[in-house]
Write an enzyme that holds these catalytic residues in place. Sequence first.
Site, PDB file in Angstrom:
ATOM      1  N   GLY A   1       4.365   6.785  -0.795  1.00  0.00           N
ATOM      2  CA  GLY A   1       6.356   6.554  -1.349  1.00  0.00           C
ATOM      3  C   GLY A   1       6.747   7.197  -0.017  1.00  0.00           C
ATOM      4  N   GLY A   2       6.112   7.727   0.629  1.00  0.00           N
ATOM      5  CA  GLY A   2       7.373   7.761   2.098  1.00  0.00           C
ATOM      6  C   GLY A   2       7.628   6.706   2.922  1.00  0.00           C
ATOM      7  N   LYS A   3       6.844   5.543   2.669  1.00  0.00           N
ATOM      8  CA  LYS A   3       7.470   4.287   3.828  1.00  0.00           C
ATOM      9  C   LYS A   3       8.636   3.930   2.754  1.00  0.00           C
ATOM     10  CE  LYS A   3       4.422   4.589   7.621  1.00  0.00           C
ATOM     11  NZ  LYS A   3       3.494   5.510   7.142  1.00  0.00           N
TER      12      LYS A   3
ATOM     13  N   CYS B   1      -1.935   4.285  10.728  1.00  0.00           N
ATOM     14  CA  CYS B   1      -1.720   5.713  11.231  1.00  0.00           C
ATOM     15  C   CYS B   1      -3.109   5.577  12.630  1.00  0.00           C
ATOM     16  CB  CYS B   1      -1.426   6.368  10.421  1.00  0.00           C
ATOM     17  SG  CYS B   1      -2.726   6.964   9.478  1.00  0.00           S
TER      18      CYS B   1
ATOM     19  N   ASP C   1       0.694  -1.307   5.030  1.00  0.00           N
ATOM     20  CA  ASP C   1       0.620   0.029   5.505  1.00  0.00           C
ATOM     21  C   ASP C   1      -0.918   0.311   5.410  1.00  0.00           C
ATOM     22  OD1 ASP C   1       1.040   2.056   6.324  1.00  0.00           O
ATOM     23  OD2 ASP C   1       1.950   3.815   4.995  1.00  0.00           O
TER      24      ASP C   1
ATOM     25  N   CYS D   1       0.772  -0.944  -0.170  1.00  0.00           N
ATOM     26  CA  CYS D   1      -0.130   0.470  -0.050  1.00  0.00           C
ATOM     27  C   CYS D   1       0.687   1.063  -0.220  1.00  0.00           C
ATOM     28  CB  CYS D   1      -1.013   0.333   1.357  1.00  0.00           C
ATOM     29  SG  CYS D   1      -1.712  -1.471   1.366  1.00  0.00           S
TER      30      CYS D   1
ATOM     31  N   ASP E   1      -0.066  -0.232  -5.649  1.00  0.00           N
ATOM     32  CA  ASP E   1      -1.629   0.708  -3.972  1.00  0.00           C
ATOM     33  C   ASP E   1      -2.054   0.275  -5.820  1.00  0.00           C
ATOM     34  OD1 ASP E   1      -1.456   2.395  -2.261  1.00  0.00           O
ATOM     35  OD2 ASP E   1      -3.139   2.975  -3.306  1.00  0.00           O
TER      36      ASP E   1
END
Length: 430
Positions: A242-244, A361, A308, A238, A262
């Site tokens: 793309g931060g992680k 989160c 995520d 997921c 995704d």
Amino acid sequence: MTPAARIAAAIEILADIETHHRPASDALKDWGLSHRFAGAKDRAALASLIYDALRCRASARFIMGSESPRAIMLGALREMRGMSADDIAALCNGQGFAPAALSAEEETGLRSGTLDGAPAHVRGNFPEWLAPSFAAVFGETAIAEGEALAARAPLDLRVNTLKATRDKAQAALAHLGAVPTLLSPIGLRVPLALDGRNPSLAGEPAYVKGLVEIQDEGSQLAALLCGARPGEQVLDLCAGGGGKSLALAASMDNHGQIYATDRNAARLAGLYPRLEKAATRNIQLRPPRAGSDVLADLVERCDLVLVDAPCTGTGTWRRNPDAKWRMRPGALEQRMKEQDELLEIAIKYIKPGGRLIYVTCSLLREENEDRIAAFLARQEGFVPIGAEELATAAGLGQLACFASHLGPGLRLTPATAGTDGFFVAGSRRT
């Protein structure tokens, strides 16, 4: 615009948000388009006023004894900004573009209104229907957790270790007051300005050149807890923006392979320019294609699969205070269904001995421990990775203190860790 005129405009925008149940960002944008005279500073000041009011919406209503947008705004000036009744009255004098003068009831609320006797959801400024969920997770600290979620969030940055050390990045951002994050070894925190706003990074060379990425410390820790190692095969199921994935690439020092996908191909599109800026070479994007299984070659090949998961986002309320008031029970039920589906999809790509890392989160047990418990009950071929083992393997043994008391996993919160709210749990395929 004068400070008084800004308050009047903020009341108008808040009324739009309350009446139409729309995102604050949309209401602010529409107001700006229809009031071209307002400059950038005015629009920023209005956004700050609106978000402050939404942070303390429940408690402001209580002390003012009214649910009107005006009452919420006036109460927020006292609760969030520490303004006295006299200060507020001086701005609300009915002259020019200022709000109308305070009524006797408003003066009473501002001078003597308290939260004595208020229920937990009012004192903690979270939706009443979520009170049982907060109590189940936090018990007697539910109010304190809610208060921390209603506070303003600092600006956190992840140092891109492919391009810079933390010391180098900190030196480049010293003029912004950047300091090392307390828990993440690759993070910097930039304090809020006096007006409560974060500084803009658009013109900062360290950001433009890819030395740092905007990423909350909690999100950085979630990526580090994956324990991604150079040479591994990793699937970010997921990936979103793309931060992680970018953080994992740095952890792997560009060795090995990360497959980022995704369900929403449009979300992945923004990752292409970020890859180049970050000097990342081991991320392969796999956007979905109709009638094609873009992950078929990864079945039972991955050392690590990161889920995520889409969630209610209760842990991000500091940054999205309007989201908590627009959230409905149906959204929670839908997210739980999606989370179960994604966990079932993830397992077919994990090789024997491989790891599944589940991240949200969210602070809610329903989306976290309950989902992991249900998954482990369905899948006998997986065993949980204890919180201490997960933290130690990632070189973050100090995070073991955040182990959940409700099941496998770690829970970070603004009140306990100073981060956004995150839940991280690991499982291993036997």
